[in-house]
Design an enzyme around this catalytic site. Structure first.
Site, mmCIF file in Angstrom:
data_model
loop_
_atom_site.group_PDB
_atom_site.id
_atom_site.type_symbol
_atom_site.label_atom_id
_atom_site.label_comp_id
_atom_site.label_asym_id
_atom_site.label_seq_id
_atom_site.Cartn_x
_atom_site.Cartn_y
_atom_site.Cartn_z
ATOM 1 N N GLY A 10 0.839 -1.180 0.000
ATOM 2 C CA GLY A 10 0.000 0.000 0.000
ATOM 3 C C GLY A 10 0.878 1.235 0.000
ATOM 4 C CB ILE A 12 3.831 6.790 2.167
ATOM 5 C CG1 ILE A 12 4.947 6.451 1.177
ATOM 6 C CG2 ILE A 12 4.423 7.358 3.457
ATOM 7 C CD1 ILE A 12 5.641 7.672 0.597
ATOM 8 N N GLY A 13 1.859 5.365 4.637
ATOM 9 C CA GLY A 13 0.831 5.682 5.610
ATOM 10 C C GLY A 13 -0.435 4.843 5.499
ATOM 11 C CE LYS A 16 3.690 -0.038 3.218
ATOM 12 N NZ LYS A 16 3.176 1.348 3.285
ATOM 13 C CG ASP A 85 6.427 -4.208 6.439
ATOM 14 O OD1 ASP A 85 7.392 -4.720 5.830
ATOM 15 O OD2 ASP A 85 6.565 -3.256 7.244
ATOM 16 C CD GLU A 146 6.919 9.009 6.796
ATOM 17 O OE1 GLU A 146 7.241 7.904 6.349
ATOM 18 O OE2 GLU A 146 5.994 9.171 7.618
#
Length: 209
Positions: A10, A12-13, A16, A85, A146
């Site tokens: 998936g 970022i964020g 996972k 992950d 981030e």
């Protein structure tokens, strides 16, 4: 259990790692987590993407290759299931977004050599969340480097993932995770546990939580 090697992917964020921890515990599985914090180029990349994208992606590919080659090909008598992950192809997908064309072609040649030695998961769980929710999760986990990720960047990553999954007809549980809360809602986790008992054909199986 129909699947012995389960990978979660998936944006970022997307959640996972949280889901990987929960599934591994439920399935008494060996857990493989990406060691992204060890990449010294990651904070530098967010400060200056053009200058640091190539060493960033090379470092990630080398680390993922070593980790997956060591762990996937090492038998474990007590844990017959592995949950990860990430998938190794993540290297190529992020590189496609982050690298200019000439650097990407070189990177892809190296990737193709390494990929032949890495097992592909029996099934992929893809967590699809809208960019707004991704940004909310990114702010919540509060990794300093981030905090200024652009919506456009997240959208490009999302498009690259979904295009890859559909084009290659990968066996995928495609989860609409806009309302997902695996940590607090046991029912959401159980939906995935039930899905993993089914022997799916190739392609995507869509689940909405």
């Amino acid at each position: 259990m129909q699947y012995h090697y389960i990978a979660i992917e998936g944006n970022i964020g997307a959640g996972k790692t949280t889901l990987a921890h929960l599934l591994a515990k439920k399935l008494n599985a060996r857990l493989i987590l990406e060691q992204f914090a060890d990449n010294p180029f990651l904070p530098k990349f967010y400060e200056n993407p053009k200058q640091n994208a190539f060493p960033l992606e090379l470092f990630f590919m080398a680390e993922r290759y070593k980790q997956l080659k060591d762990m996937i090909h090492t038998s474990d008598l007590f844990q017959s299931i592995t949950v990860s992950d990430y998938i190794f192809t993540k290297c190529l997908l992020f590189a496609k977004v982050n690298l200019p064309e000439e650097e990407f072609r070189l990177y892809q040649r190296l990737f193709d050599i390494m990929q032949t030695q890495i097992a592909f998961p029996d099934i992929l769980i893809y967590l699809h969340s809208p960019v707004q929710k991704l940004q909310k999760n990114i702010k919540k986990r509060n990794r300093i480097y981030e905090q200024n990720i652009a919506d456009e960047y997240l959208f490009n990553i999302q498009q690259t993932y979904t295009s890859y999954i559909k084009q290659h007809n990968i066996k995928t549980i495609f989860v609409d995770a806009v309302n997902a809360d695996f940590l607090s809602n046991e029912e959401h986790l159980q939906v995935l546990m039930d899905a993993l008992k089914i022997e799916f054909e190739g392609g995507q199986q869509y689940i909405s939580l």
